[in-house]
Motif scaffolding. Sequence first.
Motif, PDB file in Angstrom:
ATOM      1  N   TRP A 121      10.384  -0.286   8.966  1.00 28.13           N
ATOM      2  CA  TRP A 121       9.590  -0.781   7.831  1.00 28.13           C
ATOM      3  C   TRP A 121       9.574  -2.299   7.820  1.00 28.13           C
ATOM      4  CZ3 TRP A 121       9.702  -3.855   3.483  1.00 28.13           C
ATOM      5  CH2 TRP A 121       8.746  -3.617   2.498  1.00 28.13           C
ATOM      6  N   SER A 122       8.433  -2.878   7.475  1.00 26.62           N
ATOM      7  CA  SER A 122       8.292  -4.309   7.249  1.00 26.62           C
ATOM      8  C   SER A 122       7.231  -4.501   6.175  1.00 26.62           C
ATOM      9  CB  SER A 122       7.884  -5.030   8.532  1.00 26.62           C
ATOM     10  OG  SER A 122       6.569  -4.643   8.919  1.00 26.62           O
ATOM     11  N   LEU A 123       7.049  -5.732   5.747  1.00 26.62           N
ATOM     12  CA  LEU A 123       6.037  -5.989   4.719  1.00 26.62           C
ATOM     13  C   LEU A 123       4.643  -5.600   5.184  1.00 26.62           C
ATOM     14  CD1 LEU A 123       7.140  -9.358   3.080  1.00 26.62           C
ATOM     15  CD2 LEU A 123       7.125  -7.083   2.046  1.00 26.62           C
ATOM     16  N   SER A 124       4.407  -5.615   6.492  1.00 22.95           N
ATOM     17  CA  SER A 124       3.101  -5.203   6.998  1.00 22.95           C
ATOM     18  C   SER A 124       2.850  -3.711   6.777  1.00 22.95           C
ATOM     19  CB  SER A 124       2.982  -5.534   8.493  1.00 22.95           C
ATOM     20  OG  SER A 124       3.921  -4.794   9.255  1.00 22.95           O
ATOM     21  N   ALA A 125       3.902  -2.960   6.476  1.00 18.46           N
ATOM     22  CA  ALA A 125       3.777  -1.524   6.235  1.00 18.46           C
ATOM     23  C   ALA A 125       3.786  -1.181   4.751  1.00 18.46           C
ATOM     24  CB  ALA A 125       4.902  -0.780   6.940  1.00 18.46           C
ATOM     25  N   GLN A 126       3.743  -2.195   3.874  1.00 17.77           N
ATOM     26  CA  GLN A 126       3.929  -1.923   2.453  1.00 17.77           C
ATOM     27  C   GLN A 126       2.752  -1.178   1.822  1.00 17.77           C
ATOM     28  OE1 GLN A 126       4.373  -5.470   0.080  1.00 17.77           O
ATOM     29  NE2 GLN A 126       2.568  -6.451   0.913  1.00 17.77           N
ATOM     30  N   ASN A 127       1.606  -1.145   2.462  1.00 16.81           N
ATOM     31  CA  ASN A 127       0.526  -0.328   1.928  1.00 16.81           C
ATOM     32  C   ASN A 127       0.692   1.139   2.303  1.00 16.81           C
ATOM     33  OD1 ASN A 127      -0.667  -2.461   0.652  1.00 16.81           O
ATOM     34  ND2 ASN A 127      -2.259  -2.797   2.190  1.00 16.81           N
ATOM     35  N   ALA A 128       1.204   1.391   3.510  1.00 18.66           N
ATOM     36  CA  ALA A 128       1.460   2.771   3.925  1.00 18.66           C
ATOM     37  C   ALA A 128       2.675   3.336   3.210  1.00 18.66           C
ATOM     38  CB  ALA A 128       1.657   2.835   5.443  1.00 18.66           C
ATOM     39  N   MET A 129       3.713   2.529   3.085  1.00 18.51           N
ATOM     40  CA  MET A 129       4.943   2.937   2.426  1.00 18.51           C
ATOM     41  C   MET A 129       5.330   1.870   1.412  1.00 18.51           C
ATOM     42  SD  MET A 129       7.237   4.543   5.539  1.00 18.51           S
ATOM     43  CE  MET A 129       6.821   6.148   6.253  1.00 18.51           C
ATOM     44  N   PRO A 130       4.753   1.920   0.209  1.00 21.73           N
ATOM     45  CA  PRO A 130       4.944   0.836  -0.764  1.00 21.73           C
ATOM     46  C   PRO A 130       6.367   0.777  -1.308  1.00 21.73           C
ATOM     47  CG  PRO A 130       3.688   2.641  -1.716  1.00 21.73           C
ATOM     48  CD  PRO A 130       3.838   2.955  -0.270  1.00 21.73           C
ATOM     49  N   HIS A 131       6.786  -0.468  -1.620  1.00 21.85           N
ATOM     50  CA  HIS A 131       8.074  -0.651  -2.286  1.00 21.85           C
ATOM     51  C   HIS A 131       7.926  -0.538  -3.794  1.00 21.85           C
ATOM     52  CE1 HIS A 131       6.816  -4.754  -3.354  1.00 21.85           C
ATOM     53  NE2 HIS A 131       6.447  -4.917  -2.093  1.00 21.85           N
ATOM     54  N   ALA A 132       6.833  -1.086  -4.340  1.00 22.72           N
ATOM     55  CA  ALA A 132       6.567  -1.056  -5.787  1.00 22.72           C
ATOM     56  C   ALA A 132       7.755  -1.577  -6.587  1.00 22.72           C
ATOM     57  CB  ALA A 132       6.178   0.355  -6.239  1.00 22.72           C
ATOM     58  N   PHE A 133       8.478  -2.553  -6.019  1.00 20.15           N
ATOM     59  CA  PHE A 133       9.579  -3.168  -6.744  1.00 20.15           C
ATOM     60  C   PHE A 133       9.235  -4.578  -7.191  1.00 20.15           C
ATOM     61  CE2 PHE A 133      14.221  -2.278  -7.501  1.00 20.15           C
ATOM     62  CZ  PHE A 133      14.009  -0.983  -7.943  1.00 20.15           C
ATOM     63  N   LYS A 134       7.950  -4.895  -7.138  1.00 18.46           N
ATOM     64  CA  LYS A 134       7.367  -6.036  -7.812  1.00 18.46           C
ATOM     65  C   LYS A 134       6.183  -5.476  -8.579  1.00 18.46           C
ATOM     66  CE  LYS A 134       8.738  -9.489  -4.342  1.00 18.46           C
ATOM     67  NZ  LYS A 134       8.293 -10.623  -3.502  1.00 18.46           N
ATOM     68  N   GLY A 135       6.079  -5.811  -9.869  1.00 11.64           N
ATOM     69  CA  GLY A 135       5.065  -5.204 -10.711  1.00 11.64           C
ATOM     70  C   GLY A 135       3.656  -5.602 -10.297  1.00 11.64           C
ATOM     71  N   GLY A 136       2.691  -4.677 -10.511  1.00  6.12           N
ATOM     72  CA  GLY A 136       1.299  -4.981 -10.223  1.00  6.12           C
ATOM     73  C   GLY A 136       0.673  -4.011  -9.252  1.00  6.12           C
ATOM     74  N   SER A 137       0.009  -4.551  -8.229  1.00  2.60           N
ATOM     75  CA  SER A 137      -0.796  -3.729  -7.330  1.00  2.60           C
ATOM     76  C   SER A 137       0.032  -2.696  -6.578  1.00  2.60           C
ATOM     77  CB  SER A 137      -1.565  -4.611  -6.348  1.00  2.60           C
ATOM     78  OG  SER A 137      -0.678  -5.381  -5.554  1.00  2.60           O
ATOM     79  N   GLN A 138       1.267  -3.033  -6.207  1.00  2.00           N
ATOM     80  CA  GLN A 138       2.108  -2.069  -5.503  1.00  2.00           C
ATOM     81  C   GLN A 138       2.415  -0.855  -6.394  1.00  2.00           C
ATOM     82  OE1 GLN A 138       4.612  -2.066  -2.427  1.00  2.00           O
ATOM     83  NE2 GLN A 138       2.574  -2.565  -1.677  1.00  2.00           N
ATOM     84  N   THR A 139       2.604  -1.101  -7.674  1.00  3.52           N
ATOM     85  CA  THR A 139       2.860  -0.001  -8.605  1.00  3.52           C
ATOM     86  C   THR A 139       1.640   0.899  -8.708  1.00  3.52           C
ATOM     87  OG1 THR A 139       4.159  -1.621  -9.856  1.00  3.52           O
ATOM     88  CG2 THR A 139       3.808   0.523 -10.873  1.00  3.52           C
ATOM     89  N   GLU A 140       0.456   0.293  -8.786  1.00  2.87           N
ATOM     90  CA  GLU A 140      -0.778   1.076  -8.839  1.00  2.87           C
ATOM     91  C   GLU A 140      -0.973   1.886  -7.561  1.00  2.87           C
ATOM     92  OE1 GLU A 140      -4.037  -1.142 -11.449  1.00  2.87           O
ATOM     93  OE2 GLU A 140      -3.262  -2.443  -9.872  1.00  2.87           O
ATOM     94  N   LEU A 141      -0.670   1.287  -6.427  1.00  4.74           N
ATOM     95  CA  LEU A 141      -0.818   1.974  -5.150  1.00  4.74           C
ATOM     96  C   LEU A 141       0.100   3.190  -5.080  1.00  4.74           C
ATOM     97  CD1 LEU A 141      -1.845   2.191  -2.226  1.00  4.74           C
ATOM     98  CD2 LEU A 141      -0.083   0.527  -1.569  1.00  4.74           C
ATOM     99  N   LEU A 142       1.357   3.024  -5.466  1.00  5.25           N
ATOM    100  CA  LEU A 142       2.292   4.137  -5.391  1.00  5.25           C
ATOM    101  C   LEU A 142       1.840   5.282  -6.299  1.00  5.25           C
ATOM    102  CD1 LEU A 142       4.926   5.249  -4.244  1.00  5.25           C
ATOM    103  CD2 LEU A 142       6.120   4.222  -6.189  1.00  5.25           C
ATOM    104  N   LYS A 143       1.390   4.964  -7.493  1.00  2.00           N
ATOM    105  CA  LYS A 143       0.930   6.019  -8.398  1.00  2.00           C
ATOM    106  C   LYS A 143      -0.275   6.748  -7.812  1.00  2.00           C
ATOM    107  CE  LYS A 143      -0.389   7.092 -13.130  1.00  2.00           C
ATOM    108  NZ  LYS A 143      -0.498   6.631 -14.527  1.00  2.00           N
ATOM    109  N   ALA A 144      -1.192   6.011  -7.218  1.00  2.00           N
ATOM    110  CA  ALA A 144      -2.368   6.639  -6.608  1.00  2.00           C
ATOM    111  C   ALA A 144      -1.964   7.558  -5.456  1.00  2.00           C
ATOM    112  CB  ALA A 144      -3.341   5.569  -6.126  1.00  2.00           C
ATOM    113  N   GLN A 145      -0.996   7.135  -4.657  1.00  2.00           N
ATOM    114  CA  GLN A 145      -0.537   7.972  -3.553  1.00  2.00           C
ATOM    115  C   GLN A 145       0.092   9.260  -4.067  1.00  2.00           C
ATOM    116  OE1 GLN A 145       2.012   5.580  -1.090  1.00  2.00           O
ATOM    117  NE2 GLN A 145       0.326   4.461  -0.148  1.00  2.00           N
ATOM    118  N   ILE A 146       0.854   9.165  -5.136  1.00  2.00           N
ATOM    119  CA  ILE A 146       1.476  10.360  -5.728  1.00  2.00           C
ATOM    120  C   ILE A 146       0.404  11.323  -6.229  1.00  2.00           C
ATOM    121  CG2 ILE A 146       2.931  11.183  -7.627  1.00  2.00           C
ATOM    122  CD1 ILE A 146       4.400   8.428  -7.369  1.00  2.00           C
ATOM    123  N   ALA A 147      -0.617  10.767  -6.875  1.00  2.00           N
ATOM    124  CA  ALA A 147      -1.699  11.607  -7.401  1.00  2.00           C
ATOM    125  C   ALA A 147      -2.472  12.304  -6.285  1.00  2.00           C
ATOM    126  CB  ALA A 147      -2.648  10.764  -8.247  1.00  2.00           C
TER     127      ALA A 147
END
Length: 422
Positions: free
Chosen positions: A147-173
């Motif tokens: 894992w690296s930051l270049s993979a954060q869209n495929a495997m988001p950390h969502a440990f900074k608020g904002g777009s990463q949180t939205e991405l993780l929720k969308a992936q779960i849905a």
Amino acid sequence: MRLNRRLFLGNGAAAATTLAAPALLAEGGGKPRVIVIGGGAGGATAARYIAKDSKGAIDVTLIEPSRAYYTCFFSNLYIGGFREMDDLGHTYGALAANHGINVVHDWAIGVDRDAKAVSLADGASLSYDKLILSPGIDFVDGAVEGWSLSAQNAMPHAFKGGSQTELLKAQIASMPEGGIFAMVAPPNPFRCPPGPYERISMVAHSLKQTNPTAKIIVADPKAKFSKMALFQEGWLEHYPGMIDWIGEDFGGANVSVDPDAMTITIDGETTKVNVCNVIPAQKAGHIAEMAGVTGGNWAPINAEDMSSKADPDIHVLGDAADQGDMPKSGFAANSQAKVCANAVRGALTGSRVFPPKFTNTCWSLIDTDDGVKVGATYEVRDGRIAKVDGFISAPGESADLRRATFEESEGWYAGIVADMFS
């Protein structure tokens, strides 16, 4: 007793009291200048209290690249469907309008400690008498194999608020029926110790409603975690058979991921997953390292005023600070900011400095109206923040008490964002 906004704001009243004193001029004349880098729970609070309590005697500049700050605390409730993203977003207009803070939306890219100047991405250079760093976290390179930051869209950390949180929720849905959600939990120390486990609870809450045959795997390098008994009790009660927690003793520290193949390998066993939330090991935000105030991954400080051990005119707050016993939380950053603001104001204007006191509470939601908490009070001992006493919710508490605990957390959230941004 329910913690409401008025009570929360009142807690800092004694430490924020201002005694009239003539302002001391900065070198070269004019008002003393304070620059704050980072507009979160630590930085925004420090900027607001210094500007408000100095009554214009100190020139305060807040540097924050984002025009809207999305809190990482309470973001798990967005994933669980208890909050909207707009509920988590806050802007800086009131800090400028109400307190005269110069809010600069840009990246700080360098600190010249000899010249006492901060460089911005747009080419500007700002001088300071005191610099406060509250940059939050960055991630340790290579902390999770594959894992690296270049993979954060495929495997988001969502440990900074904002777009990463939205991405993780969308992936779960978007998970297929009966799919697998995996989390790689971080090693200590990290932002918000109960955070990954509240997130598991909120993911489970969401899946229970929309995808009840889905499974959750947690690979954890630790043998235990914050509120462990409370979370595991709640998982068994609310989400039986859904969550498989794999701790250090069972191979949770031996993990790699493959973002292209969407697999996670735990102690040699590879599993195909549909969503993978990778939360890597963490360190102080990069500007602290650039300023030369870090030792290892974090920035050592003097607890009396949150000043850097490397430079008495630089102060470090919140997640980035190596300060002692306090967890890395929004509440802790806010508490540290008030101590720092009082000390900085005193140093620059001659006003009274009160003895430092610190408090923290971390609330977590396990399921609807099932809230739990842990917290403590702290004092300075041998230059470090040391725990004095603490409290934690107990297993088997009544539904009424758990509901009251959740309502208390909602009051705290309203109070802290007002304390930061109003």
